[in-house]
Each structure stands twice: as C-alpha cells, then as structure tokens.
Design a protein around this motif. Structure first.
Motif, short mmCIF file in Angstrom:
data_model
loop_
_atom_site.label_atom_id
_atom_site.label_comp_id
_atom_site.label_asym_id
_atom_site.label_seq_id
_atom_site.Cartn_x
_atom_site.Cartn_y
_atom_site.Cartn_z
N ARG A 41 34.43 92.63 40.73
CA ARG A 41 34.38 92.79 39.18
C ARG A 41 34.17 91.57 38.53
NH1 ARG A 41 40.71 93.66 37.26
NH2 ARG A 41 41.80 92.14 38.41
N ASN A 42 33.71 91.54 37.37
CA ASN A 42 32.98 90.34 36.85
C ASN A 42 34.16 89.29 36.02
OD1 ASN A 42 33.57 92.25 34.89
ND2 ASN A 42 31.46 91.94 33.70
N ASP A 43 35.31 90.12 35.71
CA ASP A 43 36.43 89.35 35.13
C ASP A 43 37.57 90.40 35.28
OD1 ASP A 43 36.60 90.98 32.62
OD2 ASP A 43 34.79 89.93 32.06
N PRO A 138 30.78 81.24 37.16
CA PRO A 138 31.94 81.02 38.17
C PRO A 138 32.98 81.85 37.53
CG PRO A 138 31.03 78.82 37.81
CD PRO A 138 30.30 79.76 36.77
N SER A 139 33.68 82.90 38.37
CA SER A 139 34.61 84.01 38.02
C SER A 139 35.86 83.28 38.03
CB SER A 139 34.74 84.94 38.67
OG SER A 139 34.82 84.77 40.19
N GLU A 140 36.08 82.27 38.72
CA GLU A 140 37.18 81.21 38.86
C GLU A 140 37.51 80.66 37.56
OE1 GLU A 140 35.79 81.73 43.13
OE2 GLU A 140 35.02 81.29 41.21
N VAL A 141 36.88 80.23 36.68
CA VAL A 141 36.91 79.89 35.12
C VAL A 141 36.68 80.98 34.44
CG1 VAL A 141 36.15 78.17 33.51
CG2 VAL A 141 36.33 77.48 35.93
N PHE A 308 30.93 74.64 43.74
CA PHE A 308 32.26 75.02 44.38
C PHE A 308 33.23 75.23 43.14
CE2 PHE A 308 36.48 73.33 45.60
CZ PHE A 308 36.75 74.21 46.80
N ALA A 309 34.04 76.39 43.08
CA ALA A 309 34.74 76.78 42.14
C ALA A 309 36.19 77.06 42.65
CB ALA A 309 34.44 77.93 41.32
N PHE A 310 37.41 76.88 42.13
CA PHE A 310 38.73 77.41 42.54
C PHE A 310 39.50 77.60 41.50
CE2 PHE A 310 39.18 73.00 40.85
CZ PHE A 310 40.46 72.87 40.49
N ASP A 351 38.94 80.06 46.32
CA ASP A 351 37.74 79.15 46.32
C ASP A 351 36.54 79.95 46.46
OD1 ASP A 351 37.06 77.98 48.82
OD2 ASP A 351 39.37 77.46 48.77
N THR A 352 35.49 79.20 46.10
CA THR A 352 34.19 80.03 46.29
C THR A 352 33.40 78.77 46.28
OG1 THR A 352 34.59 82.02 45.07
CG2 THR A 352 32.30 81.31 45.25
N THR A 353 32.45 78.73 47.49
CA THR A 353 31.19 78.04 47.53
C THR A 353 30.04 78.88 47.32
OG1 THR A 353 32.51 76.50 49.25
CG2 THR A 353 29.88 76.41 49.01
N ALA A 354 29.09 78.47 46.59
CA ALA A 354 27.77 79.18 46.23
C ALA A 354 26.69 78.49 46.40
CB ALA A 354 28.11 79.82 44.94
N ILE A 355 25.53 79.00 46.83
CA ILE A 355 24.31 78.39 46.95
C ILE A 355 23.34 79.69 46.26
CG2 ILE A 355 24.86 76.84 48.74
CD1 ILE A 355 23.37 78.56 50.37
#
Length: 409
Positions: A41-43, A138-141, A308-310, A351-355
């Motif tokens: 989901r988006n949030d 970044p959904s983490e934020v 990179f998000a966490f 945590d997510t690493t995205a490219i």
C-alpha cells in the motif's frame, strides 16, 4: 472550518473568469511485488493492498486538479482536488487544499482554510509525481503518518539574508485521517495541531527544519473494544491492569514530529535527504526514527536515481505490562495478541534500497521505472497489510517493481 473550505472551493467556480487558472497533475502506472506475507500500500491510511501475483494499478496512481482564482493583487483562493485511492468516497476526502491566501506585503503570506500539513521536504508537492525524481516517494518517511492537511491557518515570512532566502512559517489547526492495519479503516482526529517550519535556500540548495505537535481528540474504536475485553482478564493474572490501561487511551495524548531535510543541485547530480523523529507521550505512539538519502544523475532526457530509506522503532514487550501471558487460558490468548499488536502498531522496522530510471518525454510528461528491495524485521511491517490479523509474521525480503507515467497540465 469545513463550511469555510466549501466556500473557498465555490470561489473558484466561475470558470470563464480571466483571473482563474486551471492546472492539474497525475501519475498512472502499476506495481507488482513478490511477498508471500504482505500486501503493498502507499501509506498506512490505505485499508487494502495488493498481494503477490496481483498487478496493482491503484497504490501509486493519483489524479489532481487545482483551481487558482485571483480576487486582486493581494488576495487569491486555491482549491485542489486529489484522488489517490482513498478508502471513503466523499467530497471532503477529495479536497486536499482549499484556502484563501493573502499577501499584505512581498514578505508576508497568510493562508486560511485547508493547507498541506508541513511535515516534509516535499510537503507542497508530495502528490505531484512529475516534481520529484522517483516513481514514488519513500514510504518509510511519507507513508508512516496518514495526516495530509491542516484545517486552520498559517503565516509565513520571507526575508533575504545576504545572497540567501530565509522563510519562517507557523501554522495551527486540526486534521483527520484514516489508518488501517487489519484491512479495515479507522478514523482518527488530531487537534491543537501546531508547527514551525524554517527554510534557508539558495539557487541550487535548500535546508529545512520542521517541528509540529498535536493532541488526539478521541480514542481509536478498536482500542476501546480491546480495553472492554480486558474485563475478562482476572486481576490475579494482571495485577496492575488498572494502572496500565490508561496508557492505551489516546484521548488528550500528545505526539510530535521533528524533521530536517535538504536538497543540493549540482548539475547533473542532485542529492536529497530527510530524517525525522516521532515522539509520543503514551505507549500507543512508539518513538520512531526514519529517513532517506537519495542520489540522482541526469543527462539529456534521462535521469537515473537511487535511494536508501529506513524506519526504526523499539518494540514493546507486553511482559513489561505485568500481564502473565503464559498463564492465560486459551480463550483469552487472542486478547494478549491484540494488545501486543495495538501497542506495537507504529513499531515499523524496515529499510529499502531503490534504483530507477526516468525519461522525460517532454517538458510536462515523464516515464519512470523503479525497483525496490525492502528488508522487513519480524513484526516490523507497519507500512504493509498483514494477511493474518494479530498473528506474528516473520521477517521478509520483498522486491517491488513500479512503472508509471507522471504528467502535469
């Protein structure tokens, strides 16, 4: 306040007026992922999600229409209507902005009505996919807090500082949103909401510091039901029950959000970063750290990016509540599981690493493709939908592919 918001929207209705400006934006695309346990989901406001082998066309798609009407050189009205897969179909849910803007001087700006909740680096354009490099924020934020607007007022003051520009803004009001963990939405309202935003920027860089705090008006319905069920747990198995239960009540509880963010454009490279801390004075709102760091490189009509998000929060061990879970009869064990799930709802740990790659089709349209590699700790998937209500779900590693077309008009 909702009457005022409605009137602001009505001020923008004379479509033939020469001082009316109509604009819009959108993101249309799909998302797929490979998790056996979680729904995307988006949030956390979304009550449903897409699971493995499902092509999701809704989570990261959005459509928006904005109307700007100038009464004179100092006074204008802004209305924005946004569809982003909301749970409830109502006009109020689709009004993302509706405010009167008054500029008595070049330095001062006063807005009254529904304005964006100024928590983030991308507050004013978080829904406009064309305005940022990634296929999705970044959904983490941006996904951990469901509130998106303030019904109230803000005042900002901008002044040159040498070659720089400094802006200070204060706001106050209230906000409502839905959130969900178990595939049904619940409404929550925060009042006495206030905040301060400080920005310092030059042509090629920006630094922001933001702080906001609010108070919850009501308890969450499912938590009230949970507390009522505790009557069945004998005092002998939970000696300090009456002292602990008030910690679950959100009424008059307070929480705060503090963030620092920045952007640096050194063509062809762009750096962006945002880090935040959530604090609460009740056990239901866990202290949380989150953030991201992004790097993008642009040439010709192409842009490649990564981030990179966490999120990181401590889980609460319900053994510390005094409840003797090992001695509970089988029929009361679901109450202990529900208590653990409620207390640790905001204990997001992933945590997510995205490219990804972005291609500019023209000055108003961009094609984006993004791959996310997300690692989730055990019971840390607040940002996702859990298939099994109140059940412990193991740690997971998820690969997600998103592709969309972002545009403005």
């Amino acid at each position: 306040m909702r009457l005022l918001i409605g009137l602001i929207c009505l001020t923008c209705l004379p479509v033939l007026a020469e001082d009316l400006r109509v604009s819009g934006f959108g993101t249309l695309g799909f998302t797929v992922h490979d998790s056996e346990h979680y729904g995307l989901r988006n949030d956390i406001s979304a009550a449903d999600g897409s699971f493995k082998d499902e092509v999701d066309f809704a989570s990261n798609s959005i459509l928006g229409l904005q109307l700007d009407y100038d009464f004179n050189a100092n006074l204008s009205a802004v209305s924005q209507f946004t569809y982003h897969n909301q749970n409830s179909f109502s006009l109020d849910n689709y009004i993302s902005q509706a405010y009167l803007r008054y500029k008595p001087t070049a330095n001062w700006t006063i807005r009254v009505g529904r304005t964006p909740l100024d928590l983030f680096l991308l507050t004013e354009y978080r829904d406009i996919g064309f305005a940022y490099p990634w296929a999705h924020v970044p959904s983490e934020v941006y996904g951990i807090l469901p509130f998106r607007y303030v019904d109230g007022a803000d005042v900002s003051y901008t002044i040159p500082v040498g070659q720089l520009n400094f802006t200070a803004k204060i706001f106050t009001g209230s906000s409502e949103s839905e959130f969900s963990n178990y595939q049904f939405p619940e409404r929550v309202k925060t009042t006495s909401l206030s905040g301060l935003s400080l920005e310092l920027n030059d042509y090629d860089w920006l630094i922001t510091i933001k702080h906001s705090q609010g108070k919850f008006d009501d308890n969450i319905a499912s938590v009230d039901e949970l507390i009522a069920g505790f009557d069945f747990i004998p005092i002998s198995l939970w000696p300090n029950k009456q002292d602990f239960i008030p910690q679950l009540n959100l009424v008059d509880s307070k929480s705060s959000y503090t963030s620092i963010g920045g952007r640096y454009d050194a063509t062809p490279i762009t750096l962006m970063a945002e880090f935040a801390k959530v604090n609460g004075d009740r056990i239901m709102v866990r202290d949380l750290l989150n953030g991201y760091l992004s790097l993008a490189y642009e040439w010709s009509q192409h842009l490649v990016f990564s981030y990179f998000a966490f999120t990181n929060a401590d889980r609460y061990d319900i053994a510390n509540s005094g409840l003797q879970t090992a001695l509970l009869p089988a029929e009361l064990s679901p109450l202990a599981s529900a208590l653990d799930a409620a207390i640790n709802y905001f204990a997001s740990n992933q945590d997510t690493t995205a490219i990804g790659w972005r291609y500019h089709l023209n000055e108003r349209t961009a094609l984006k493709i993004q791959w996310d590699h997300t690692k989730i700790d055990e019971n840390g998937a607040t940002l996702w939908i859990n298939k099994t209500r109140f059940s412990s779900v193991p740690a997971d590693t998820i690969n997600t592919l998103s592709a969309n077309l972002s545009f403005t008009f």
